[in-house]
Scaffold this active site. Structure first.
Site, PDB file in Angstrom:
ATOM      1  N   GLU A  92       0.817  -1.215   0.000  1.00 50.20           N
ATOM      2  CA  GLU A  92       0.000   0.000   0.000  1.00 50.20           C
ATOM      3  C   GLU A  92       0.849   1.263   0.000  1.00 50.20           C
ATOM      4  OE1 GLU A  92      -3.200  -2.108   2.972  1.00 50.20           O
ATOM      5  OE2 GLU A  92      -2.258  -0.228   3.525  1.00 50.20           O
ATOM      6  N   CYS A 105       3.025   8.361   2.073  1.00 52.48           N
ATOM      7  CA  CYS A 105       3.355   7.363   3.086  1.00 52.48           C
ATOM      8  C   CYS A 105       3.784   6.094   2.350  1.00 52.48           C
ATOM      9  CB  CYS A 105       2.115   7.144   3.944  1.00 52.48           C
ATOM     10  SG  CYS A 105       2.365   5.933   5.216  1.00 52.48           S
ATOM     11  N   CYS A 112       5.292  -7.543   7.696  1.00 56.90           N
ATOM     12  CA  CYS A 112       6.303  -7.121   8.669  1.00 56.90           C
ATOM     13  C   CYS A 112       6.543  -8.265   9.639  1.00 56.90           C
ATOM     14  CB  CYS A 112       5.822  -5.878   9.423  1.00 56.90           C
ATOM     15  SG  CYS A 112       7.055  -5.215  10.562  1.00 56.90           S
ATOM     16  N   CYS A 116       3.745  -6.247  15.931  1.00 53.13           N
ATOM     17  CA  CYS A 116       3.162  -5.409  16.984  1.00 53.13           C
ATOM     18  C   CYS A 116       1.681  -5.787  17.081  1.00 53.13           C
ATOM     19  CB  CYS A 116       3.330  -3.924  16.639  1.00 53.13           C
ATOM     20  SG  CYS A 116       5.057  -3.475  16.435  1.00 53.13           S
ATOM     21  N   CYS A 119      -1.182  -3.826  15.216  1.00 53.94           N
ATOM     22  CA  CYS A 119      -0.940  -3.441  13.819  1.00 53.94           C
ATOM     23  C   CYS A 119      -1.380  -4.544  12.867  1.00 53.94           C
ATOM     24  CB  CYS A 119       0.545  -3.128  13.620  1.00 53.94           C
ATOM     25  SG  CYS A 119       0.971  -2.829  11.901  1.00 53.94           S
ATOM     26  N   CYS A 341      -2.408   1.594   8.094  1.00 52.23           N
ATOM     27  CA  CYS A 341      -1.395   0.630   7.684  1.00 52.23           C
ATOM     28  C   CYS A 341      -1.891  -0.812   7.539  1.00 52.23           C
ATOM     29  CB  CYS A 341      -0.343   0.748   8.780  1.00 52.23           C
ATOM     30  SG  CYS A 341       1.030  -0.304   8.724  1.00 52.23           S
TER      31      CYS A 341
HETATM   32  N1  SAH Z   1       7.333  -0.167  11.099  1.00 55.31           N
HETATM   33  C1  SAH Z   1       7.440   1.224  11.289  1.00 55.31           C
HETATM   34  C2  SAH Z   1       6.735   2.052  10.236  1.00 55.31           C
HETATM   35  C3  SAH Z   1       5.374   1.587   9.781  1.00 55.31           C
HETATM   36  S1  SAH Z   1       4.052   1.670  10.934  1.00 55.31           S
HETATM   37  C4  SAH Z   1       6.983   1.609  12.686  1.00 55.31           C
HETATM   38  O1  SAH Z   1       6.403   0.780  13.372  1.00 55.31           O
HETATM   39  O2  SAH Z   1       7.249   2.751  13.066  1.00 55.31           O
HETATM   40  C5  SAH Z   1       3.672   3.399  10.983  1.00 55.31           C
HETATM   41  C6  SAH Z   1       2.950   3.836  12.260  1.00 55.31           C
HETATM   42  O3  SAH Z   1       1.569   3.385  12.260  1.00 55.31           O
HETATM   43  C7  SAH Z   1       3.571   3.280  13.524  1.00 55.31           C
HETATM   44  O4  SAH Z   1       3.701   4.271  14.512  1.00 55.31           O
HETATM   45  C8  SAH Z   1       2.582   2.240  13.925  1.00 55.31           C
HETATM   46  O5  SAH Z   1       2.724   1.928  15.256  1.00 55.31           O
HETATM   47  C9  SAH Z   1       1.264   2.874  13.552  1.00 55.31           C
HETATM   48  N2  SAH Z   1       0.125   1.945  13.465  1.00 55.31           N
HETATM   49  C10 SAH Z   1       0.133   0.672  13.046  1.00 55.31           C
HETATM   50  N3  SAH Z   1      -1.121   0.136  13.116  1.00 55.31           N
HETATM   51  C11 SAH Z   1      -1.929   1.097  13.583  1.00 55.31           C
HETATM   52  C12 SAH Z   1      -3.341   1.165  13.879  1.00 55.31           C
HETATM   53  N4  SAH Z   1      -4.136   0.124  13.670  1.00 55.31           N
HETATM   54  N5  SAH Z   1      -3.834   2.316  14.352  1.00 55.31           N
HETATM   55  C13 SAH Z   1      -3.014   3.390  14.529  1.00 55.31           C
HETATM   56  N6  SAH Z   1      -1.697   3.403  14.268  1.00 55.31           N
HETATM   57  C14 SAH Z   1      -1.150   2.259  13.813  1.00 55.31           C
HETATM   58 FE1  SF4 Z   2       5.773  -3.713  11.755  1.00 56.19          FE
HETATM   59 FE2  SF4 Z   2       3.349  -2.703  12.170  1.00 56.19          FE
HETATM   60 FE3  SF4 Z   2       5.063  -2.978  14.210  1.00 56.19          FE
HETATM   61 FE4  SF4 Z   2       5.521  -1.094  12.325  1.00 56.19          FE
HETATM   62  S1  SF4 Z   2       3.797  -1.173  13.749  1.00 56.19           S
HETATM   63  S2  SF4 Z   2       7.008  -2.553  13.221  1.00 56.19           S
HETATM   64  S3  SF4 Z   2       4.715  -2.170  10.496  1.00 56.19           S
HETATM   65  S4  SF4 Z   2       4.161  -4.648  12.987  1.00 56.19           S
END
Ligand code: SAH
Ligand code: SF4
Length: 360
Positions: A92, A105, A112, A116, A119, A341
């Protein structure tokens, strides 16, 4: 013979490639200019190259563009692309217009590995690094759509880049670094390092590298202020804990009030949104020029988390703001098109599965 993907090459590598083809070195600069200033994806349109040169280049190489699988345009102007790579994997890319600023973005990986818990990207099975051209190709897609190639433009629509799409950019550092150096190049897209933000969940050893090589803005996905909770929400914390992460941030180059670290903090109801959490956050970042980005959690099908109430978010933001840190609450953009994301991709894959099960 396999054709070379020119978008994987730096300018120096393109010069070498031209020499190997028996072309003069300066031809590389002309080709670079056509690609990155005019947006040409066809050698035939490069009118200052003679016919034979164009034919030779066509025979030996190509100018990569990703395939567009789907585009969604939100009512608020946010545009989201689902792009298909040559191996059929989907990623995306999002464009977010905000007044004079326009931010892309960018994704750095398919899926990934860091998982997390809040996410959606972390739940996707297939993971691989994107190549340099697949990273740059996302920017090409947006600029093509907006007709925003730099040549002759005074007010460009694309002004900023954030590595905040799918994947962890610091785990695909070599390709991300090369792609960003190419987009910063002054005789190409010329996007300044001050307008590029690297977002990481905390791959500590690579933070120093990133500061040394690229010196772009840094955003840290913190999301929790004690190790016990962060181990759960952002599992890479078990490898590099909060104190190690803060130490690395303190050493990041040229931090000042006009160049702050952004701390991303997703607001999860009754998980990390208390008054005590806000107070602890302030003490953690003490002495580091900082800005806190509070992100209301964007729910996805199957998640157990909920978004904090707006009262809780405001309370949290007030505490951090009173301590002297700008604390914008990120407005949810592109709500109607699943702009968070990993969400559009998940939805498309689910649809594909249900189509398949209705066939069988
Ligand atoms: N992997 C990197 C960059 C991609 S994620 C990182 O984790 O920083 C980009 C941002 O979106 C991160 O701060 C992540 O924690 C946040 N994010 C992911 N899923 C989300 C969700 N469902 N709601 C809000 N923010 C989210
Ligand atoms: Fe990976 Fe999502 Fe964690 Fe960013 S927030 S490191 S994309 S799992």
């Amino acid at each position: 013979m396999q054709r070379h993907n020119i978008i994987n090459l730096s300018l120096i590598e393109l010069e070498k490639f031209c020499l190997e083809l028996g072309l003069k070195c300066f031809k590389a600069k002309q080709i670079w200019n056509w690609i990155y200033c005019f947006g040409k994806n066809n050698f035939q349109e490069m009118t200052n190259l003679d016919k034979n040169t164009r034919k030779l280049l066509d025979h030996c190489s190509f100018i990569y563009r990703p395939k567009i699988n789907n585009v969604h345009i939100s009512k608020d102007g946010t545009i989201k692309w689902l792009l298909e790579m040559d191996d059929k994997s989907l990623i995306e890319t999002v464009f977010i217009p905000q007044g004079k600023r326009g931010t892309i973005c960018i994704s750095s990986q398919v899926g990934c590995t860091l998982n997390c818990t809040f996410c959606n990207t972390g739940t996707q099975k297939l993971v691989r690094n994107l190549t340099t051209s697949e990273i740059i190709g996302q920017i090409f897609t947006v600029i093509d759509h907006l007709n925003d190639w730099p040549m002759g433009k005074t007010n460009r629509k694309v002004t900023n880049l954030v590595m905040m799409g799918m994947g962890e950019p610091l785990l695909n550092y070599q390709n991300v670094k090369k792609a960003l150096k190419i987009v910063m190049s002054s005789n190409g897209l010329c996007i300044s390092k001050r307008r590029i933000t690297m977002s990481t969940s905390g791959v500590v050893p690579m933070i120093e590298e990133c500061g040394k090589d690229l010196d772009v803005n840094l955003a840290i996905s913190l999301h929790a202020v004690d190790d016990k909770l962060r181990d759960e929400l952002v599992p890479i914390n078990k490898k590099y804990n909060i104190s190690t992460l803060i130490q690395a941030c303190k050493k990041y180059p040229s931090l000042s009030n006009s160049r702050r670290i952004t701390w991303e903090y997703v607001m999860l109801k009754d998980v990390n949104d208390s008054k005590e959490d806000a107070i602890k956050l302030v003490s953690l970042i003490k002495g580091i020029p900082s800005k806190i980005n509070l992100i209301p959690f964007n729910p996805w099908p199957g998640t157990l988390y909920e978004t904090s109430t707006s009262e809780k978010i405001k309370l949290f933001s007030n505490i951090v703001m009173k301590a002297g840190y700008p604390t914008p609450i990120r407005t949810t953009r592109g709500d109607d098109i699943l702009a968070a994301c990993g969400q559009l991709k998940s939805k498309t894959e689910k649809r594909k599965k249900s189509l398949l099960s209705s066939v069988h």
